[in-house]
Design a protein around this motif. Structure first.
Motif, PDB file in Angstrom:
ATOM      1  N   GLY A   1       0.866  -1.242  -0.062  1.00  0.00           N
ATOM      2  CA  GLY A   1       0.028  -0.017   0.304  1.00  0.00           C
ATOM      3  C   GLY A   1       1.032   1.183   0.082  1.00  0.00           C
ATOM      4  N   GLU A   2       2.160   1.304   0.691  1.00  0.00           N
ATOM      5  CA  GLU A   2       2.682   2.453   0.736  1.00  0.00           C
ATOM      6  C   GLU A   2       3.490   2.773  -0.629  1.00  0.00           C
ATOM      7  OE1 GLU A   2       5.601   1.579   3.888  1.00  0.00           O
ATOM      8  OE2 GLU A   2       4.133   1.868   5.407  1.00  0.00           O
ATOM      9  N   GLU A   3       3.677   1.494  -1.311  1.00  0.00           N
ATOM     10  CA  GLU A   3       4.423   1.643  -2.460  1.00  0.00           C
ATOM     11  C   GLU A   3       3.352   2.216  -3.630  1.00  0.00           C
ATOM     12  OE1 GLU A   3       5.680  -2.182  -3.418  1.00  0.00           O
ATOM     13  OE2 GLU A   3       7.409  -2.273  -2.059  1.00  0.00           O
ATOM     14  N   ILE A   4       2.309   1.756  -3.416  1.00  0.00           N
ATOM     15  CA  ILE A   4       0.938   2.509  -4.462  1.00  0.00           C
ATOM     16  C   ILE A   4       0.819   3.912  -4.075  1.00  0.00           C
ATOM     17  CG2 ILE A   4      -1.298   2.404  -5.025  1.00  0.00           C
ATOM     18  CD1 ILE A   4       0.618  -0.013  -6.427  1.00  0.00           C
ATOM     19  N   MET A   5       0.785   4.407  -2.684  1.00  0.00           N
ATOM     20  CA  MET A   5       0.653   5.647  -2.439  1.00  0.00           C
ATOM     21  C   MET A   5       1.652   6.541  -2.755  1.00  0.00           C
ATOM     22  SD  MET A   5      -2.116   5.930  -1.050  1.00  0.00           S
ATOM     23  CE  MET A   5      -2.069   7.496  -0.748  1.00  0.00           C
ATOM     24  N   LYS A   6       2.989   5.855  -3.014  1.00  0.00           N
ATOM     25  CA  LYS A   6       4.176   6.487  -3.583  1.00  0.00           C
ATOM     26  C   LYS A   6       3.748   6.985  -4.893  1.00  0.00           C
ATOM     27  CE  LYS A   6       9.212   6.380  -4.246  1.00  0.00           C
ATOM     28  NZ  LYS A   6      10.373   5.364  -4.192  1.00  0.00           N
ATOM     29  N   LEU A   7       3.334   6.034  -5.713  1.00  0.00           N
ATOM     30  CA  LEU A   7       2.890   6.079  -7.093  1.00  0.00           C
ATOM     31  C   LEU A   7       2.149   7.469  -7.271  1.00  0.00           C
ATOM     32  CD1 LEU A   7       2.668   2.887  -8.747  1.00  0.00           C
ATOM     33  CD2 LEU A   7       3.963   4.526  -9.603  1.00  0.00           C
ATOM     34  N   PHE A   8       1.155   7.687  -6.473  1.00  0.00           N
ATOM     35  CA  PHE A   8       0.150   8.492  -6.332  1.00  0.00           C
ATOM     36  C   PHE A   8       0.874   9.803  -6.218  1.00  0.00           C
ATOM     37  CE2 PHE A   8      -3.256   5.358  -5.617  1.00  0.00           C
ATOM     38  CZ  PHE A   8      -4.012   5.634  -6.536  1.00  0.00           C
ATOM     39  N   HIS A   9       1.844   9.954  -5.192  1.00  0.00           N
ATOM     40  CA  HIS A   9       2.447  11.139  -4.979  1.00  0.00           C
ATOM     41  C   HIS A   9       3.136  11.766  -6.224  1.00  0.00           C
ATOM     42  CE1 HIS A   9       1.690  11.920  -0.816  1.00  0.00           C
ATOM     43  NE2 HIS A   9       1.771  10.827  -0.331  1.00  0.00           N
ATOM     44  N   GLU A  10       3.885  10.739  -6.890  1.00  0.00           N
ATOM     45  CA  GLU A  10       4.470  11.081  -8.050  1.00  0.00           C
ATOM     46  C   GLU A  10       3.637  11.459  -9.168  1.00  0.00           C
ATOM     47  OE1 GLU A  10       6.363   7.193  -8.860  1.00  0.00           O
ATOM     48  OE2 GLU A  10       8.069   7.417  -7.310  1.00  0.00           O
ATOM     49  N   LEU A  11       2.537  10.797  -9.325  1.00  0.00           N
ATOM     50  CA  LEU A  11       1.425  11.229 -10.254  1.00  0.00           C
ATOM     51  C   LEU A  11       1.144  12.887  -9.859  1.00  0.00           C
ATOM     52  CD1 LEU A  11      -0.902   8.128 -10.898  1.00  0.00           C
ATOM     53  CD2 LEU A  11       0.874   9.376 -12.652  1.00  0.00           C
ATOM     54  N   HIS A  12       0.768  12.835  -8.840  1.00  0.00           N
ATOM     55  CA  HIS A  12       0.499  14.462  -8.318  1.00  0.00           C
ATOM     56  C   HIS A  12       1.620  15.409  -8.524  1.00  0.00           C
ATOM     57  CE1 HIS A  12      -0.100  17.522  -4.884  1.00  0.00           C
ATOM     58  NE2 HIS A  12      -1.045  17.808  -5.980  1.00  0.00           N
ATOM     59  N   LEU A  13       2.860  14.965  -8.327  1.00  0.00           N
ATOM     60  CA  LEU A  13       4.111  15.963  -8.456  1.00  0.00           C
ATOM     61  C   LEU A  13       4.231  16.202  -9.968  1.00  0.00           C
ATOM     62  CD1 LEU A  13       6.774  14.490  -5.996  1.00  0.00           C
ATOM     63  CD2 LEU A  13       5.529  16.671  -5.982  1.00  0.00           C
ATOM     64  N   ALA A  14       3.626  15.484 -11.112  1.00  0.00           N
ATOM     65  CA  ALA A  14       3.734  15.414 -12.252  1.00  0.00           C
ATOM     66  C   ALA A  14       2.754  16.653 -12.632  1.00  0.00           C
ATOM     67  CB  ALA A  14       3.432  14.205 -12.921  1.00  0.00           C
ATOM     68  N   GLY A  15       1.754  16.996 -11.956  1.00  0.00           N
ATOM     69  CA  GLY A  15       0.806  18.078 -12.213  1.00  0.00           C
ATOM     70  C   GLY A  15      -0.713  17.373 -12.502  1.00  0.00           C
ATOM     71  N   ASN A  16      -1.001  16.214 -12.068  1.00  0.00           N
ATOM     72  CA  ASN A  16      -2.237  15.469 -12.281  1.00  0.00           C
ATOM     73  C   ASN A  16      -3.223  15.876 -11.021  1.00  0.00           C
ATOM     74  OD1 ASN A  16      -1.697  13.773 -14.562  1.00  0.00           O
ATOM     75  ND2 ASN A  16      -0.095  12.873 -13.421  1.00  0.00           N
ATOM     76  N   THR A  17      -4.380  15.922 -11.144  1.00  0.00           N
ATOM     77  CA  THR A  17      -5.560  16.016 -10.474  1.00  0.00           C
ATOM     78  C   THR A  17      -5.985  14.729  -9.835  1.00  0.00           C
ATOM     79  OG1 THR A  17      -6.360  17.914 -11.458  1.00  0.00           O
ATOM     80  CG2 THR A  17      -7.626  16.920  -9.870  1.00  0.00           C
ATOM     81  N   ILE A  18      -5.962  14.410  -8.452  1.00  0.00           N
ATOM     82  CA  ILE A  18      -5.951  13.084  -7.884  1.00  0.00           C
ATOM     83  C   ILE A  18      -7.201  13.321  -6.863  1.00  0.00           C
ATOM     84  CG2 ILE A  18      -5.216  11.397  -6.638  1.00  0.00           C
ATOM     85  CD1 ILE A  18      -2.516  11.825  -7.994  1.00  0.00           C
ATOM     86  N   VAL A  19      -8.226  12.431  -6.941  1.00  0.00           N
ATOM     87  CA  VAL A  19      -9.251  12.286  -5.811  1.00  0.00           C
ATOM     88  C   VAL A  19      -9.219  10.927  -5.539  1.00  0.00           C
ATOM     89  CG1 VAL A  19     -11.727  12.434  -5.320  1.00  0.00           C
ATOM     90  CG2 VAL A  19     -10.690  14.141  -7.114  1.00  0.00           C
ATOM     91  N   LEU A  20      -8.924  10.781  -4.234  1.00  0.00           N
ATOM     92  CA  LEU A  20      -8.819   9.457  -3.838  1.00  0.00           C
ATOM     93  C   LEU A  20      -9.912   9.180  -2.662  1.00  0.00           C
ATOM     94  CD1 LEU A  20      -6.525   7.174  -3.039  1.00  0.00           C
ATOM     95  CD2 LEU A  20      -5.750   8.653  -1.180  1.00  0.00           C
ATOM     96  N   ILE A  21     -10.538   8.284  -2.770  1.00  0.00           N
ATOM     97  CA  ILE A  21     -11.674   7.911  -1.898  1.00  0.00           C
ATOM     98  C   ILE A  21     -11.192   6.589  -0.981  1.00  0.00           C
ATOM     99  CG2 ILE A  21     -13.954   6.808  -1.881  1.00  0.00           C
ATOM    100  CD1 ILE A  21     -13.776   9.299  -3.634  1.00  0.00           C
ATOM    101  N   THR A  22     -11.182   6.932   0.507  1.00  0.00           N
ATOM    102  CA  THR A  22     -10.834   6.013   1.485  1.00  0.00           C
ATOM    103  C   THR A  22     -11.136   6.026   2.731  1.00  0.00           C
ATOM    104  OG1 THR A  22      -8.758   5.080   2.387  1.00  0.00           O
ATOM    105  CG2 THR A  22      -8.815   7.465   2.127  1.00  0.00           C
ATOM    106  N   HIS A  23     -11.573   4.757   3.385  1.00  0.00           N
ATOM    107  CA  HIS A  23     -11.853   4.775   4.896  1.00  0.00           C
ATOM    108  C   HIS A  23     -10.895   4.848   5.719  1.00  0.00           C
ATOM    109  CE1 HIS A  23     -10.769   0.682   4.352  1.00  0.00           C
ATOM    110  NE2 HIS A  23     -10.728   0.615   5.721  1.00  0.00           N
TER     111      HIS A  23
END
Length: 224
Positions: free
Chosen positions: A177-199
């Protein structure tokens, strides 16, 4: 980019009416990384379906990129889902008869992208999620984390302006899970909009902004 105004959604459960969303207001700007969190039944999935143009509100309005969703035809909405939004789901939603490469290629086939361009973009997307060495493997031959990386590559390959992730670490162990979240941070740093749904509060805390859902209502969490 995303603006919800007084959005409500009611579902009928037999004779009972369940208010999944109750006059929700929400704004998400281009390039933001926002988590939407809350317990089961709080309205998170309903919000995701409306933002992703998979469902419509009963009342209120949803404005995407300055245009009300009501002004789009069904074909327009299908095009938005295929071109503008990259979906990432908890259960990966991969086709198990297809290889990683073929799963990632599929949305480009729907977009009628030429074969040579498809091959180039699929290779690029799988390299970005560090999975180019498993392109010939089918989902059953991949770990849960690798399957989620394939799902992220499939979302990446269409070059969407919005990534919409629904419990993307829900079926993964904590390290993966931590590795996947790192990927999302990289996507965000590249300028992408991210909406993450989580409990999961810890996962939600990784976003720039956090919106908490409870009983169909949304509130901004100013600090945590």
């Amino acid at each position: 980019m995303i603006q919800l105004k007084e959005v409500s959604k009611i579902y009928k459960m037999g004779q009972e009416k369940v208010r999944a969303l109750d006059h929700v207001d929400m704004c998400i700007a281009e390039g933001e990384y926002v988590s939407i969190t809350g317990p089961s039944g709080s309205g998170k999935s309903t919000i995701m379906n409306i933002i992703g143009c998979l469902d419509t509100a009963d009342t209120g309005s949803y404005i995407l990129d300055g245009i009300s969703i009501e002004e789009y035809s069904e074909n327009d909405l299908a095009r938005i889902r295929n071109h503008k939004i990259g979906f990432i789901f908890q259960n990966f939603n991969l086709l198990y008869k297809l290889t990683a490469e073929e799963n990632v290629e599929l949305p480009l086939i729907y977009q009628r992208v030429k074969a040579a361009e498809r091959k180039r973009r699929v290779k690029e997307a799988l390299e970005q999620v560090e999975l180019s060495h498993r392109i010939r493997h089918k989902p059953a031959e991949l770990s849960g984390g690798q399957q989620q990386r394939v799902a992220i590559a499939r979302a990446l390959v269409t070059k969407p302006s919005l990534f919409l992730a629904d419990e993307p670490t829900g079926n993964l162990d904590s390290k993966t899970g931590e590795e996947i979240m790192k990927l999302f941070h990289e996507l965000h740093l590249a300028g992408n909009t991210i909406v993450l749904i989580t409990h999961d509060p810890k996962i939600a805390d990784e976003a720039e902004r956090k919106i908490a859902m409870r009983d169909g209502k949304a509130r901004e969490v100013v600090s945590w």
